[in-house]
Design an enzyme around this catalytic site. Structure first.
Site, PDB file in Angstrom:
ATOM      1  N   ALA A   1       0.746  -1.026  -0.116  1.00  0.00           N
ATOM      2  CA  ALA A   1      -0.056   0.032  -0.095  1.00  0.00           C
ATOM      3  C   ALA A   1       0.778   1.254  -0.138  1.00  0.00           C
ATOM      4  O   ALA A   1       1.888   1.256   0.815  1.00  0.00           O
ATOM      5  CB  ALA A   1      -0.728   0.023   1.210  1.00  0.00           C
TER       6      ALA A   1
ATOM      7  N   SER B   1       2.384   5.027   0.185  1.00  0.00           N
ATOM      8  CA  SER B   1       2.378   6.583   0.737  1.00  0.00           C
ATOM      9  C   SER B   1       2.504   7.492  -0.155  1.00  0.00           C
ATOM     10  O   SER B   1       3.292   7.214  -1.145  1.00  0.00           O
ATOM     11  CB  SER B   1       3.488   6.788   1.890  1.00  0.00           C
ATOM     12  OG  SER B   1       3.472   7.838   2.217  1.00  0.00           O
TER      13      SER B   1
ATOM     14  N   VAL C   1       4.808  -1.305   3.357  1.00  0.00           N
ATOM     15  CA  VAL C   1       4.318   0.161   3.025  1.00  0.00           C
ATOM     16  C   VAL C   1       5.443   0.405   1.631  1.00  0.00           C
ATOM     17  O   VAL C   1       6.571   0.067   1.724  1.00  0.00           O
ATOM     18  CB  VAL C   1       4.976   1.132   4.080  1.00  0.00           C
ATOM     19  CG1 VAL C   1       4.689   2.461   3.662  1.00  0.00           C
ATOM     20  CG2 VAL C   1       4.185   0.748   5.388  1.00  0.00           C
ATOM     21  N   LYS C   2       4.662   0.875   0.797  1.00  0.00           N
ATOM     22  CA  LYS C   2       5.350   1.545  -0.601  1.00  0.00           C
ATOM     23  C   LYS C   2       5.723   2.624  -0.705  1.00  0.00           C
ATOM     24  O   LYS C   2       4.986   3.686  -0.411  1.00  0.00           O
ATOM     25  CB  LYS C   2       4.313   0.954  -1.790  1.00  0.00           C
ATOM     26  CG  LYS C   2       5.095   0.517  -2.915  1.00  0.00           C
ATOM     27  CD  LYS C   2       3.790   0.186  -3.908  1.00  0.00           C
ATOM     28  CE  LYS C   2       4.480  -0.202  -5.446  1.00  0.00           C
ATOM     29  NZ  LYS C   2       3.424  -0.449  -6.489  1.00  0.00           N
ATOM     30  N   ILE C   3       6.977   2.995  -0.713  1.00  0.00           N
ATOM     31  CA  ILE C   3       7.421   4.177  -0.908  1.00  0.00           C
ATOM     32  C   ILE C   3       8.190   4.404  -1.946  1.00  0.00           C
ATOM     33  O   ILE C   3       9.288   3.700  -2.356  1.00  0.00           O
ATOM     34  CB  ILE C   3       8.395   4.588   0.361  1.00  0.00           C
ATOM     35  CG1 ILE C   3       7.589   4.084   1.636  1.00  0.00           C
ATOM     36  CG2 ILE C   3       9.066   5.589   0.605  1.00  0.00           C
ATOM     37  CD1 ILE C   3       8.380   4.165   2.899  1.00  0.00           C
TER      38      ILE C   3
END
Ligand code: G3P
Length: 238
Positions: free
Chosen positions: A71, A73, A97-99
């Site tokens: 998902a 950010s 967390v995809k950054i």
């Protein structure tokens, strides 16, 4: 150049979508190992801001706890990304967390990794970007293949470089719980991209549902099945 090392884990398919029906269908095939989403994919299904976390939860519920769900950010500063990441990680234990690969993203990745929150570093295009992502503690690195091709560069060659460069080293000390970094071949546009990614030794290919369907089928499989069924009719009528 093909990789001949036997990896700790086998090559995997992730689905690159936010569409619940596609995820349910692909999960029912029994070979899905994860899901990646991004803001564009969420917008494409008509996603609303205040429903985003619920939507990610629905995906996690469909695929189960063993399938990582990325998902993204959309925050732009390290503190905001970290805050976002902590909230996303609370949705379910399998949320990643995809950054984006950028300075603020690297700093946030280091912080989240130190807190035990897995990060998928996305929008990665080059070996130096991938090395920085690895050093910052990313659990997954997502080199984009198709978007490189879109600008008349060789996306597969870039992916190969990333796989080989990262494969030269042991980054386990930097990642969450000392896990092996996995390279996700992203921005996949064809079954051949999947073939080449696997031959290079990429750990994962994240593919749109349409490409996943193309990966399952082949005209010779259809033709062979048709003739088997015809011949079986002969057997039944003999
Ligand atoms: O998940 C990110 C990536 O796979 C996006 O692909 O086709 O929009 O370049 P694409």
């Amino acid at each position: 150049m093909p990789v001949n090392l036997k990896k700790e884990d086998n090559v995997k398919f992730f689905l690159d979508t936010a569409d619940l029906a596609e995820i349910e269908e692909a999960a029912s095939w029994g070979a899905l190992a994860g899901v990646t989403t991004n803001p564009t994919l969420y917008a494409r299904i008509g996603g609303k801001l205040d429903d985003f976390h619920n939507h990610i939860k629905r995906i996690c519920d469909i695929v189960g706890p063993d399938c990582p769900v990325s998902a993204e950010s959309v925050a732009m500063t390290r503190d905001e990304i970290v805050r976002d990441g902590r909230e996303l990680a609370k949705i379910a234990p399998n949320v990643v967390v995809k950054i984006p690969t950028m300075v603020e993203g690297l700093a946030a990745t280091r912080q989240l990794a130190d807190e035990g929150i897995p990060v998928n570093m996305t929008l990665c295009f080059t070996v130096p970007q991938a090395i920085l992502a690895a050093r910052a503690g990313a659990r997954y690195i997502s080199p984009f293949v198709g978007r490189f091709d879109d600008i008349s560069e060789d996306g597969l060659a870039q992916l190969d470089d990333v796989v080989r460069a990262i494969g030269n080293y042991d980054f386990t000390a930097d990642t969450v719980n000392g896990e092996q970094i996995e390279i996700i071949a992203a921005s996949i546009r064809s079954a051949n991209h999947v073939t080449q990614a696997a031959l290079m030794g990429a750990d994962i290919a994240t593919v749109p549902f349409g490409i996943l369907k193309k990966c399952v089928s082949h005209p010779l499989t259809d033709r062979g099945l048709e003739s088997f069924l015809k011949d079986w009719e002969k057997v039944q009528n003999a």
